[in-house]
Design an enzyme around this catalytic site. Structure first.
Site, PDB file in Angstrom:
ATOM      1  CD  GLU A   1       2.449  -1.331  -3.951  1.00 33.10           C
ATOM      2  OE1 GLU A   1       1.806  -1.968  -3.107  1.00 33.10           O
ATOM      3  OE2 GLU A   1       1.947  -0.805  -4.943  1.00 33.10           O
TER       4      GLU A   1
ATOM      5  CG  ASP B   1      -8.012  -1.766  -0.321  1.00 32.70           C
ATOM      6  OD1 ASP B   1      -8.460  -2.515   0.569  1.00 32.70           O
ATOM      7  OD2 ASP B   1      -7.076  -2.100  -1.082  1.00 32.70           O
TER       8      ASP B   1
ATOM      9  CB  THR C   1      -3.135  -4.795   1.906  1.00 37.09           C
ATOM     10  OG1 THR C   1      -4.335  -4.467   1.207  1.00 37.09           O
ATOM     11  CG2 THR C   1      -1.956  -4.616   0.971  1.00 37.09           C
TER      12      THR C   1
END
Length: 284
Positions: free
Chosen positions: A69, A87, A92
Site C-alpha cells: 500500500e 481513483d 485516501t
C-alpha cells in the site's frame, strides 16, 4: 495510497451494515462476530498452523500490507498519510486507506469524535457526510488535510484508526480464515484482499472473490487441500484486480503471497522475503 484502490462500498459499515453483509455471507457471519472460545481458537490453527491475531503475526501482516500500500514496512508512519490518488473515491488516508467517498473514513471520524469530542477533525463531519459516495473535496481541502495530520500525531486518533481497521477489516478476515480452517498465511491472504476490495458479497468484493474460489476448490473446513484452495482464491482475486487499471499490477499476489504459498510457508513464519512492484522487502 498510491498503488492500491478499493472499490466503493456503501456508507454505514456500522454493525447493522456489516451484519447485512454477514447474512449474505454466512461463514463470514459466524467467524467475524462470534468470539471463539479458547478451545475453538486453538483448533482453528490447523495443520498449517498459525494465528494472525497474535501480536507477532499481526505485526507481520501490517508490514506486508504496508509494503504494497505504501512501499514501506513502516506501517505506523501511515497514520498521517492523506491524499487524493485520483481513483474517484475522494481522499485516501491512514493505515488502511480510509476513503472519504466510501464511508469508512466517515465511520472512523465519527467513532473518533465520539471517543474524543474535542478533536481537529470533528468540525469536518458535516462535509464528510455531504461528500460521502462522491470524489468531492467540498468543505475539506487543505484545512482538512492539515487537521488529519494534526490528529494523526495523537494517540487517540491512532487508536481510533487501529480500532476501525480491526472492526471492519482485520477481525472479519481473520475470523473467516479460521472458520475456513486456514493458517496464518491464509488468514493474511483474506486480510489483504478485504483491505483492497472491501467487505461485501458483490463480485469485486472480498465475499465475491471467496465465492468464486469456492467454485474451484474447497477450503480445509470442507475437506479440501489448503494450498489448492488458496491458489484458487488468489487466482480469483487476480481476475478482479485486472479489471481495474489501478490494480492491474498483481505483484502483491504473484511475488508475495504466492511466493510464500509455493514455499509452503502456511504459518507465515520468518524470515520472509518478497517483492512488490519490483521492490524487495525482508522481515527477519
Amino acid at each position: 495510497m498510491s498503488k492500491t484502490m478499493r472499490p466503493v462500498f456503501a456508507r454505514g459499515l456500522g454493525m447493522a451494515s456489516i451484519l447485512a453483509v454477514a447474512i449474505a455471507t454466512p461463514a463470514l457471519s459466524n467467524a467475524a462476530f462470534a468470539a471463539p472460545s479458547p478451545i475453538a481458537a486453538a483448533q482453528s490453527a490447523f495443520a498449517s498452523g498459525g494465528d494472525l491475531a497474535t501480536p507477532e503475526k499481526k505485526e507481520i501482516a501490517m508490514k506486508l500490507v504496508s509494503s504494497a500500500e505504501n512501499s514501506s514496512l513502516d506501517w505506523k508512519a501511515q497514520y498521517k498519510y492523506i491524499e487524493d490518488i485520483g481513483d474517484g473515491r475522494g481522499y485516501t488516508a491512514g493505515i488502511v486507506g480510509f476513503c472519504s467517498g466510501t464511508g469508512d473514513m466517515l465511520d472512523l471520524v465519527e467513532a473518533y469524535t465520539k471517543a474524543t469530542p474535542d478533536n481537529p477533525l470533528a468540525k469536518f463531519l458535516p462535509a464528510l457526510r455531504k461528500v460521502n459516495g462522491t470524489p468531492s473535496h467540498d468543505g475539506l481541502g487543505a484545512p482538512f488535510e492539515n487537521a488529519w495530520k494534526q490528529a494523526a500525531a495523537t494517540s487517540e486518533f491512532q487508536t481510533a484508526q487501529n480500532n476501525e481497521r480491526d472492526r471492519v477489516y482485520f477481525n472479519p478476515a481473520v475470523g473467516q480464515g479460521k472458520s475456513d480452517k486456514l493458517g496464518a498465511l491464509g488468514q493474511f491472504v483474506y486480510y489483504d484482499a478485504i483491505v483492497m476490495h472491501g467487505p461485501g458479497d458483490s463480485t469485486d468484493s472480498f465475499g465475491g472473490i471467496r465465492a468464486a474460489a469456492l467454485q474451484k476448490a474447497k477450503p480445509p473446513s470442507q475437506g479440501g487441500d489448503e494450498k489448492t484452495y488458496l491458489k484458487a482464491f488468489l487466482e480469483a482475486r487476480k481476475v478482479v484486480m485486472k479489471k481495474e487499471e489501478a490494480h492491474a499490477d498483481t505483484s502483491r499476489v504473484d511475488t508475495e503471497q504466492l511466493k510464500f504459498l509455493n514455499e509452503d510457508n502456511l504459518d507465515l513464519h520468518t524470515p520472509l522475503s518478497w517483492q512488490v512492484y519490483g521492490d524487495p522487502y525482508e522481515i527477519r
